[in-house]
Design a protein around this motif. Structure first.
Motif, PDB file in Angstrom:
ATOM      1  N   THR A   6      52.511  62.985  50.732  1.00  0.00           N
ATOM      2  CA  THR A   6      51.573  63.539  49.757  1.00  0.00           C
ATOM      3  C   THR A   6      52.266  64.599  48.915  1.00  0.00           C
ATOM      4  OG1 THR A   6      50.773  65.194  51.324  1.00  0.00           O
ATOM      5  CG2 THR A   6      49.507  63.155  51.173  1.00  0.00           C
ATOM      6  N   LEU A   7      51.801  64.696  47.688  1.00  0.00           N
ATOM      7  CA  LEU A   7      52.229  65.738  46.764  1.00  0.00           C
ATOM      8  C   LEU A   7      50.978  66.481  46.317  1.00  0.00           C
ATOM      9  CD1 LEU A   7      54.709  63.737  44.485  1.00  0.00           C
ATOM     10  CD2 LEU A   7      55.260  65.121  46.500  1.00  0.00           C
ATOM     11  N   ASN A   8      50.987  67.792  46.429  1.00  0.00           N
ATOM     12  CA  ASN A   8      49.859  68.624  46.009  1.00  0.00           C
ATOM     13  C   ASN A   8      50.267  69.446  44.792  1.00  0.00           C
ATOM     14  OD1 ASN A   8      47.997  67.972  48.171  1.00  0.00           O
ATOM     15  ND2 ASN A   8      49.433  69.049  49.488  1.00  0.00           N
ATOM     16  N   TYR A   9      49.395  69.429  43.790  1.00  0.00           N
ATOM     17  CA  TYR A   9      49.693  70.111  42.533  1.00  0.00           C
ATOM     18  C   TYR A   9      48.591  71.068  42.134  1.00  0.00           C
ATOM     19  CZ  TYR A   9      53.520  66.913  41.586  1.00  0.00           C
ATOM     20  OH  TYR A   9      54.704  66.230  41.643  1.00  0.00           O
ATOM     21  N   GLN A  10      48.981  72.140  41.468  1.00  0.00           N
ATOM     22  CA  GLN A  10      48.074  73.046  40.782  1.00  0.00           C
ATOM     23  C   GLN A  10      48.071  72.612  39.320  1.00  0.00           C
ATOM     24  OE1 GLN A  10      46.260  75.883  41.941  1.00  0.00           O
ATOM     25  NE2 GLN A  10      45.341  75.675  39.925  1.00  0.00           N
ATOM     26  N   ARG A  42      43.100  71.397  41.268  1.00  0.00           N
ATOM     27  CA  ARG A  42      44.103  70.856  42.185  1.00  0.00           C
ATOM     28  C   ARG A  42      44.114  69.341  42.111  1.00  0.00           C
ATOM     29  NH1 ARG A  42      45.755  74.506  46.447  1.00  0.00           N
ATOM     30  NH2 ARG A  42      45.721  76.523  45.413  1.00  0.00           N
ATOM     31  N   THR A  44      45.850  66.046  44.438  1.00  0.00           N
ATOM     32  CA  THR A  44      46.633  65.565  45.566  1.00  0.00           C
ATOM     33  C   THR A  44      46.894  64.084  45.369  1.00  0.00           C
ATOM     34  OG1 THR A  44      45.703  67.196  47.079  1.00  0.00           O
ATOM     35  CG2 THR A  44      46.682  65.241  48.071  1.00  0.00           C
ATOM     36  N   GLU A  46      48.645  60.723  47.252  1.00  0.00           N
ATOM     37  CA  GLU A  46      49.246  60.143  48.455  1.00  0.00           C
ATOM     38  C   GLU A  46      49.983  58.882  48.043  1.00  0.00           C
ATOM     39  OE1 GLU A  46      47.699  57.774  52.226  1.00  0.00           O
ATOM     40  OE2 GLU A  46      47.147  59.897  52.283  1.00  0.00           O
ATOM     41  N   GLU A  76      53.102  71.562  47.164  1.00  0.00           N
ATOM     42  CA  GLU A  76      53.576  71.116  48.462  1.00  0.00           C
ATOM     43  C   GLU A  76      53.915  69.623  48.426  1.00  0.00           C
ATOM     44  OE1 GLU A  76      51.971  71.368  53.017  1.00  0.00           O
ATOM     45  OE2 GLU A  76      50.518  70.809  51.493  1.00  0.00           O
TER      46      GLU A  76
END
Length: 81
Positions: A6-10, A42, A44, A46, A76
């Motif tokens: 997973t990549l989490n972005y603001q 946000r 996310t 996957e 993250e």
């Protein structure tokens, strides 16, 4: 090998049209990513990607997202167990 991560972005305040974001992501090769937008501001993603290494899979996805959403800030990156 196949890797799940997973990549989490603001997101910036001007990136609020989720339909547009998903279209831009698809244009850059992220059309098969599962997109989560549960928290305002946000994003996310996957991914399940085939690559020679986990690093290659994640870096490739980060580059694809960067082209689609250049102002989004990576918070993250997490490899699934």
């Amino acid at each position: 090998m196949v890797f799940t991560f997973t990549l989490n972005y603001q997101l910036t305040s001007d990136e609020s049209d989720m339909d547009s974001l998903v279209e831009r992501l698809a244009e850059e090769g992220c059309d098969y990513a599962l997109v989560g937008v549960g928290q305002p501001g946000r994003l996310t993603l996957e991914f399940v990607r085939e690559a020679a290494s986990a690093h290659d899979a994640i870096e490739g996805a980060i580059e694809d997202v960067r082209r689609a959403l250049p102002n989004a800030r990576l918070i993250e990156a997490a490899l699934a167990p």
